[in-house]
Every structure is written in structure tokens, then in C-alpha cells.
Write a protein that holds these residues in place. Sequence first.
Motif, PDB file in Angstrom:
ATOM      1  N   LEU A   6      -5.877  -1.379  -4.696  1.00  0.00           N
ATOM      2  CA  LEU A   6      -5.424  -0.130  -5.316  1.00  0.00           C
ATOM      3  C   LEU A   6      -4.863  -0.367  -6.719  1.00  0.00           C
ATOM      4  N   LEU A  30       4.266   4.853 -13.078  1.00  0.00           N
ATOM      5  CA  LEU A  30       5.222   5.509 -12.184  1.00  0.00           C
ATOM      6  C   LEU A  30       4.790   5.353 -10.737  1.00  0.00           C
ATOM      7  N   ASP A  31       5.754   5.025  -9.895  1.00  0.00           N
ATOM      8  CA  ASP A  31       5.514   4.993  -8.451  1.00  0.00           C
ATOM      9  C   ASP A  31       5.235   6.419  -7.987  1.00  0.00           C
ATOM     10  N   VAL A  32       4.188   6.584  -7.205  1.00  0.00           N
ATOM     11  CA  VAL A  32       3.769   7.927  -6.785  1.00  0.00           C
ATOM     12  C   VAL A  32       4.768   8.539  -5.783  1.00  0.00           C
ATOM     13  N   ASN A  87       9.004  -6.549  -2.923  1.00  0.00           N
ATOM     14  CA  ASN A  87       8.733  -6.969  -1.545  1.00  0.00           C
ATOM     15  C   ASN A  87       7.648  -8.032  -1.564  1.00  0.00           C
ATOM     16  N   SER A  91       7.253  -5.679   4.338  1.00  0.00           N
ATOM     17  CA  SER A  91       7.462  -4.392   3.656  1.00  0.00           C
ATOM     18  C   SER A  91       6.645  -4.260   2.376  1.00  0.00           C
ATOM     19  N   GLN A  92       5.730  -5.197   2.145  1.00  0.00           N
ATOM     20  CA  GLN A  92       4.855  -5.089   0.959  1.00  0.00           C
ATOM     21  C   GLN A  92       3.629  -4.289   1.364  1.00  0.00           C
ATOM     22  N   SER A  93       3.569  -3.023   0.925  1.00  0.00           N
ATOM     23  CA  SER A  93       2.486  -2.155   1.390  1.00  0.00           C
ATOM     24  C   SER A  93       1.235  -2.254   0.522  1.00  0.00           C
ATOM     25  N   VAL A  94       1.364  -2.810  -0.676  1.00  0.00           N
ATOM     26  CA  VAL A  94       0.182  -3.026  -1.527  1.00  0.00           C
ATOM     27  C   VAL A  94       0.140  -4.513  -1.875  1.00  0.00           C
ATOM     28  N   HIS A  98       4.102  -6.454  -7.295  1.00  0.00           N
ATOM     29  CA  HIS A  98       4.655  -5.357  -8.106  1.00  0.00           C
ATOM     30  C   HIS A  98       6.171  -5.422  -8.090  1.00  0.00           C
ATOM     31  N   HIS A 100       9.504  -3.318  -8.630  1.00  0.00           N
ATOM     32  CA  HIS A 100      10.048  -1.956  -8.674  1.00  0.00           C
ATOM     33  C   HIS A 100      11.218  -1.932  -9.659  1.00  0.00           C
TER      34      HIS A 100
HETATM   35  P1  DGP Z   1       6.014  -1.710  -1.595  1.00  0.00           P
HETATM   36  O1  DGP Z   1       6.396  -0.896  -0.409  1.00  0.00           O
HETATM   37  O2  DGP Z   1       7.139  -2.581  -2.106  1.00  0.00           O
HETATM   38  O3  DGP Z   1       4.742  -2.489  -1.373  1.00  0.00           O
HETATM   39  O4  DGP Z   1       5.735  -0.667  -2.767  1.00  0.00           O
HETATM   40  C1  DGP Z   1       4.504  -0.070  -2.981  1.00  0.00           C
HETATM   41  C2  DGP Z   1       4.764   1.171  -3.782  1.00  0.00           C
HETATM   42  O5  DGP Z   1       3.522   1.623  -4.265  1.00  0.00           O
HETATM   43  C3  DGP Z   1       5.373   2.330  -3.005  1.00  0.00           C
HETATM   44  O6  DGP Z   1       6.699   2.567  -3.486  1.00  0.00           O
HETATM   45  C4  DGP Z   1       4.488   3.509  -3.287  1.00  0.00           C
HETATM   46  C5  DGP Z   1       3.593   3.029  -4.393  1.00  0.00           C
HETATM   47  N1  DGP Z   1       2.222   3.517  -4.308  1.00  0.00           N
HETATM   48  C6  DGP Z   1       1.427   3.473  -3.220  1.00  0.00           C
HETATM   49  N2  DGP Z   1       0.221   4.007  -3.508  1.00  0.00           N
HETATM   50  C7  DGP Z   1       0.279   4.367  -4.828  1.00  0.00           C
HETATM   51  C8  DGP Z   1      -0.658   4.965  -5.718  1.00  0.00           C
HETATM   52  O7  DGP Z   1      -1.812   5.271  -5.374  1.00  0.00           O
HETATM   53  N3  DGP Z   1      -0.240   5.212  -6.987  1.00  0.00           N
HETATM   54  C9  DGP Z   1       1.029   4.889  -7.404  1.00  0.00           C
HETATM   55  N4  DGP Z   1       1.338   5.185  -8.656  1.00  0.00           N
HETATM   56  N5  DGP Z   1       1.931   4.323  -6.599  1.00  0.00           N
HETATM   57  C10 DGP Z   1       1.552   4.057  -5.329  1.00  0.00           C
END
Ligand code: DGP
Length: 138
Positions: A6, A30-32, A87, A91-94, A98, A100
Motif C-alpha cells: 500500500l 497524512l494518516d487516513v 510499530n 501492531s504494524q498493520s502496513v 512508517h 507516526h
Molecule cells: P500501524 O498501525 O502502526 O501499522 O499504522 C498504519 C497506519 O496507516 C494507520 O494509522 C492507518 C494508516 N493507513 C492505513 N491505510 C492507509 C491508506 O490507505 N492511506 C493512508 N494515508 N493511511 C493509511
Amino acid sequence: MTSECLFCGIIAGTTPATIVLETDDVVGFLDVRPVFKGHTLLVPREHVVTLSDLPESLIVPLFSSAQRVADAITSGLGAQGTFVAMNNVVSQSVAHLHVHVVPRTKGDGLRGFFWPRTKYADGEAEEYAAKLRAALEA
Ligand code: DGP
């Protein structure tokens, strides 16, 4: 760059995002789902997953960008301070490293990021520190 990542898509411009900073090595957007408005994610353009994978040459570019964004959040958005976090695996979702950078202001309701705190038993802090020192020397 991996086609299924992503954040690689955001870096490449094929996935929409609200960009706040671009350098040769780093993109900030920006975080979505912001904790507070202005919550920014900083990613290395190179696809790495965790902090351990980050090449030494990218440490300063990534963290100086985090410093710049943290300063912009206080000077430009009026936040009193920031919370800077990452993370790794849990808790690392991507799975693209990254950082924060979250705006913080006293009384914003975020209490220590909701972390439960514990205490060391007598002598336990020294045991943990000794294990860490040994691992750092390995
Ligand atoms: P983490 O949980 O630490 O892996 O943070 C991943 C962050 O990524 C979470 O705060 C939401 C953000 N996020 C997820 N999908 C997208 C997206 O498609 N676009 C943007 N801008 N942020 C996203």
C-alpha cells in the motif's frame, strides 16, 4: 518497491494520499485515520519493513524528516508538542516502515497513548539492563 505494498503505491503516486513532504529518500503523508488532525506518516521510498531493515544511510533522512514534520506540526498547526512512534511487527498493520508523527496538546485526551505501565521488582531492572547490554555487545 513491491506491487502489493500500500505505501509503495502512495510513494509511486498510484494510490491517492495527501502528501505533506517529499524528499529524495522519504515521503510524508497524512494518516487516513488520524489520532489527531495533522497526524503524518513518514516512509522511506525504499521498501523496508521494520526499523531493523532500515539501511544506516536512510536513518538520518528518515528521522530528520520526522523532526521537520514535528516542527511543522507545532509551528504550523498550533499543537504544543508531538508523539513520534513506530510499530515494528506487533501492531504494524502496513508492512512498510512508517514513522507516526502525531500532534499533541495538553488536555487532548490521549493519556500516555493508553499504555499500561508496570514496575520492576527489586534487582529486576539491573537484570533487564544486563541482558540488553549483553545483546548490544553481541
Ligand atoms: P500501524 O498501525 O502502526 O501499522 O499504522 C498504519 C497506519 O496507516 C494507520 O494509522 C492507518 C494508516 N493507513 C492505513 N491505510 C492507509 C491508506 O490507505 N492511506 C493512508 N494515508 N493511511 C493509511
